[in-house]
Design a protein around this motif. Sequence first.
Motif, PDB file in Angstrom:
ATOM      1  N   LEU A  57       1.206  -1.430   0.006  1.00 24.03           N
ATOM      2  CA  LEU A  57       0.151  -0.298  -0.251  1.00 24.03           C
ATOM      3  C   LEU A  57       1.008   0.982   0.205  1.00 24.03           C
ATOM      4  CD1 LEU A  57      -2.602  -1.565   2.552  1.00 24.03           C
ATOM      5  CD2 LEU A  57      -3.166  -0.727   0.490  1.00 24.03           C
ATOM      6  N   ASP A  58       0.389   1.693  -1.197  1.00 25.17           N
ATOM      7  CA  ASP A  58       0.810   3.554  -0.804  1.00 25.17           C
ATOM      8  C   ASP A  58       0.347   4.053   0.471  1.00 25.17           C
ATOM      9  OD1 ASP A  58       2.553   5.658  -2.097  1.00 25.17           O
ATOM     10  OD2 ASP A  58       0.724   6.079  -2.645  1.00 25.17           O
ATOM     11  N   PHE A  59       1.109   5.150   0.309  1.00 24.06           N
ATOM     12  CA  PHE A  59       0.392   6.028   1.268  1.00 24.06           C
ATOM     13  C   PHE A  59      -0.680   7.643   1.460  1.00 24.06           C
ATOM     14  CE2 PHE A  59       1.026   9.297   5.274  1.00 24.06           C
ATOM     15  CZ  PHE A  59      -0.413   8.757   6.052  1.00 24.06           C
ATOM     16  N   ASP A  60       0.376   8.223   0.810  1.00 24.71           N
ATOM     17  CA  ASP A  60      -0.225   9.175   0.651  1.00 24.71           C
ATOM     18  C   ASP A  60      -0.938   9.686  -1.278  1.00 24.71           C
ATOM     19  OD1 ASP A  60       0.962  11.939   2.174  1.00 24.71           O
ATOM     20  OD2 ASP A  60       2.415  10.107   1.126  1.00 24.71           O
ATOM     21  N   GLY A  61      -2.464  10.301  -1.075  1.00 24.38           N
ATOM     22  CA  GLY A  61      -2.816   9.447  -1.702  1.00 24.38           C
ATOM     23  C   GLY A  61      -3.781   8.404  -2.231  1.00 24.38           C
ATOM     24  N   THR A  62      -3.594   7.385  -1.596  1.00 19.26           N
ATOM     25  CA  THR A  62      -3.562   5.975  -1.650  1.00 19.26           C
ATOM     26  C   THR A  62      -4.327   5.354   0.029  1.00 19.26           C
ATOM     27  OG1 THR A  62      -2.222   5.229  -3.398  1.00 19.26           O
ATOM     28  CG2 THR A  62      -3.304   3.667  -2.093  1.00 19.26           C
ATOM     29  N   LEU A  63      -4.021   6.107   0.873  1.00 17.58           N
ATOM     30  CA  LEU A  63      -4.527   5.748   2.039  1.00 17.58           C
ATOM     31  C   LEU A  63      -5.201   6.401   2.576  1.00 17.58           C
ATOM     32  CD1 LEU A  63      -1.993   2.891   4.066  1.00 17.58           C
ATOM     33  CD2 LEU A  63      -4.363   2.340   3.051  1.00 17.58           C
ATOM     34  N   GLY A 234      -1.371   2.077  -5.336  1.00 19.55           N
ATOM     35  CA  GLY A 234      -0.654   3.286  -5.768  1.00 19.55           C
ATOM     36  C   GLY A 234      -1.579   4.500  -6.866  1.00 19.55           C
ATOM     37  N   ASP A 235      -1.412   5.478  -6.060  1.00 19.23           N
ATOM     38  CA  ASP A 235      -2.027   6.832  -6.562  1.00 19.23           C
ATOM     39  C   ASP A 235      -0.985   6.907  -7.516  1.00 19.23           C
ATOM     40  OD1 ASP A 235      -0.591   7.938  -4.614  1.00 19.23           O
ATOM     41  OD2 ASP A 235      -1.552  10.138  -5.333  1.00 19.23           O
ATOM     42  N   ASP A 236       0.144   7.287  -7.783  1.00 18.11           N
ATOM     43  CA  ASP A 236       0.634   8.610  -8.632  1.00 18.11           C
ATOM     44  C   ASP A 236       1.672   7.659  -8.932  1.00 18.11           C
ATOM     45  OD1 ASP A 236       2.156  10.789  -8.502  1.00 18.11           O
ATOM     46  OD2 ASP A 236       2.981  10.863  -6.980  1.00 18.11           O
ATOM     47  N   THR A 237       2.820   8.071 -10.524  1.00 19.06           N
ATOM     48  CA  THR A 237       3.911   7.998 -10.834  1.00 19.06           C
ATOM     49  C   THR A 237       4.423   6.983 -10.479  1.00 19.06           C
ATOM     50  OG1 THR A 237       4.927   9.855 -10.742  1.00 19.06           O
ATOM     51  CG2 THR A 237       2.622   9.188 -13.179  1.00 19.06           C
ATOM     52  N   THR A 238       5.121   7.552  -9.427  1.00 15.99           N
ATOM     53  CA  THR A 238       5.701   6.581  -8.966  1.00 15.99           C
ATOM     54  C   THR A 238       5.442   5.339  -8.244  1.00 15.99           C
ATOM     55  OG1 THR A 238       5.028   7.515  -6.572  1.00 15.99           O
ATOM     56  CG2 THR A 238       7.370   8.724  -8.073  1.00 15.99           C
ATOM     57  N   ASP A 239       4.234   4.923  -8.456  1.00 16.33           N
ATOM     58  CA  ASP A 239       3.292   3.173  -8.488  1.00 16.33           C
ATOM     59  C   ASP A 239       3.520   2.776  -9.748  1.00 16.33           C
ATOM     60  OD1 ASP A 239       3.092   3.705  -5.389  1.00 16.33           O
ATOM     61  OD2 ASP A 239       1.802   5.805  -6.179  1.00 16.33           O
ATOM     62  N   GLU A 240       3.780   3.089 -10.605  1.00 16.15           N
ATOM     63  CA  GLU A 240       3.572   2.608 -12.073  1.00 16.15           C
ATOM     64  C   GLU A 240       4.594   1.438 -12.426  1.00 16.15           C
ATOM     65  OE1 GLU A 240       0.925   2.599 -14.774  1.00 16.15           O
ATOM     66  OE2 GLU A 240       0.051   4.032 -13.580  1.00 16.15           O
TER      67      GLU A 240
END
Length: 285
Positions: A57-63, A234-240
Amino acid sequence: MEMTPSDPSSEREAPGVPTPARLWRAAGRGARRPHLFRHWAEVAARLRSAPRIALFLDFDGTLTPLRRRPEDVVLDPATRRRLADLARHRRLKTWIISGRRCADLRRRVGVKGPTYLGLHGWEGSARGHSRTPGRRLLRRAKAWAARALGSTPGIRLEDKGAIFAVHYRGARNGDVRKARRIMARLMEGFEPALWMLAGKKVWEVLPREIAGKGEAVRAILARQPAGTLAVYLGDDTTDEEAFRCLPDAVTVRVGRGGRTRARFRLRHPAEVRRFLQKLESTLSC
Ligand SMILES: [Mg+2]
């Protein structure tokens, strides 16, 4: 070592039985991904049959919803309870992976049980215990960025130790364009020893050895038992990059719009909280 999530294409299909292969065809491969809950029966079948589940799980924008200032982000107590409920299930292990520092992440989530990975998977991982590479170069790059951008309204530099971030949430469009050119020039001088990761209203500069979330997740899964099913939100390009590294996993991009390599979508962190509840119910069956 090979990645451990089961290969959906290797499973036989019977009429009416939701197999992973059928699920992935239903999910499609286009840029527009279906809502996760529309396919919940199929996903739940995979969750029930997996011997082990690795939940990332990502945190900011996800949780949690994003805030203008990252320091203002607070985890909803209901989400914290869902994470604590999941921690009781021995078949599932949770990793919370973020660009934040590990200690900050652990304090904001405040749940015993998950493993916390800061700096895009570097801090808290086995590799993160080794000496942080490229410190001197990073210091020089940060000083250069501070001189060039430090006085621009709405732009803020954040020192995260092994990496640094340039936040531009709140900057005017013209200043963002100028800052982007400055960052490109900076990277010309420091690549390949350093590289830049573009997230939501932030650029982060990292030593090459800190390879990002995809590499971190791949290394973790290589140590899990065979048949482990990976689930990544995740919500971000960093999760792609993590989505790309997990072609057979249950991958979910949180938020609206944008192309993604994830299989499914959820609209916002409140739906992620509902997902955690549904996951817990499925594991309890
Ligand atoms: Mg995020």
